[in-house]
Design an enzyme around this catalytic site. Sequence first.
Site, PDB file in Angstrom:
ATOM      1  N   LYS A  37       0.838  -1.197   0.000  1.00  0.00           N
ATOM      2  CA  LYS A  37       0.000   0.000   0.000  1.00  0.00           C
ATOM      3  C   LYS A  37       0.876   1.251   0.000  1.00  0.00           C
ATOM      4  CE  LYS A  37      -2.033  -1.187   3.772  1.00  0.00           C
ATOM      5  NZ  LYS A  37      -2.931  -1.354   4.931  1.00  0.00           N
TER       6      LYS A  37
ATOM      7  N   GLY B   9      -8.410   4.411  10.075  1.00  0.00           N
ATOM      8  CA  GLY B   9      -9.037   3.137   9.759  1.00  0.00           C
ATOM      9  C   GLY B   9      -8.954   2.720   8.307  1.00  0.00           C
ATOM     10  N   THR B  10      -8.162   3.415   7.495  1.00  0.00           N
ATOM     11  CA  THR B  10      -8.106   3.046   6.077  1.00  0.00           C
ATOM     12  C   THR B  10      -7.537   1.644   5.874  1.00  0.00           C
ATOM     13  OG1 THR B  10      -6.016   4.275   5.945  1.00  0.00           O
ATOM     14  CG2 THR B  10      -7.984   5.374   5.125  1.00  0.00           C
TER      15      THR B  10
END
Length: 267
Positions: free
Chosen positions: A174, A209-210
């Site tokens: 990510k 919270g991604t």
Amino acid sequence: MAPIALTIAGSDSGGGAGIQADLKAMSALGVYGASVITAVTAQNTQAVTAVHGIPLDVIAAQIDAVLSDLDVGAIKIGMLATPEIIQTVADGIAGFGGPVVLDPVMIAKSGDALLARDAIQTLREVLLPRATVLTPNLPEAACLLERLVAETDEEMVEQGHALCALGAQAVLMKGGHATGDICHDLLIADGQVAGEYSAPRRGTKNTHGTGCTLSSSIAAGLAKGLPLTGAVEAAHVYLQGAIAQADALGVGHGHGPVHHFHMVWPA
């Protein structure tokens, strides 16, 4: 029958990450979410002020209760906190034959540590080889590999391959912690870049919270029977929509949550 996904993670009292974010994302995507709580945190959008690990026998009992009764299609694993909890979870899911999404949660958005230093090696050795897909951000990937944080796409790909070599079937690197106007996530699987997912970097602080949301969304897609690439693509689209409407929620005074139900009730 409704597709079922199980999240094994910590509780966020502020509701933006952890178990709460996972269940919101799964519900928003049409999947029934079950949960195993590994730790209780006193947490809001600004800080984590207390962490209490759930007793190991209770964690084991929760896993057994869910897997012995519910037809779970996929498992997402998040915050585990200690080596003992990691081992307990690994033992508890040993007989599960479905896909496992492992999100190596180490640090909260506030900067507070959520994984003990001595637990990193246990995570690497015990659970990483169990992962259908590992979903680290760049600092987490570097920590697992004991390397510097990747700064280029080429370094992201190389570290993704290295994590696969440790046992993960696939790794979603990510790029949210990178720089640049475009954020790149790279899916490494079968010795190649199996998928690239890009989006404009949004100027918002409301991204609490991604990581939890993305990993649980992938688990939801896998529980529906989507192939990994399809599950990651669907999760990416969903998360970008949740981030786009995050500022309109106005929750808390720090790093606010994304809008998990943006498809149901726009903010």
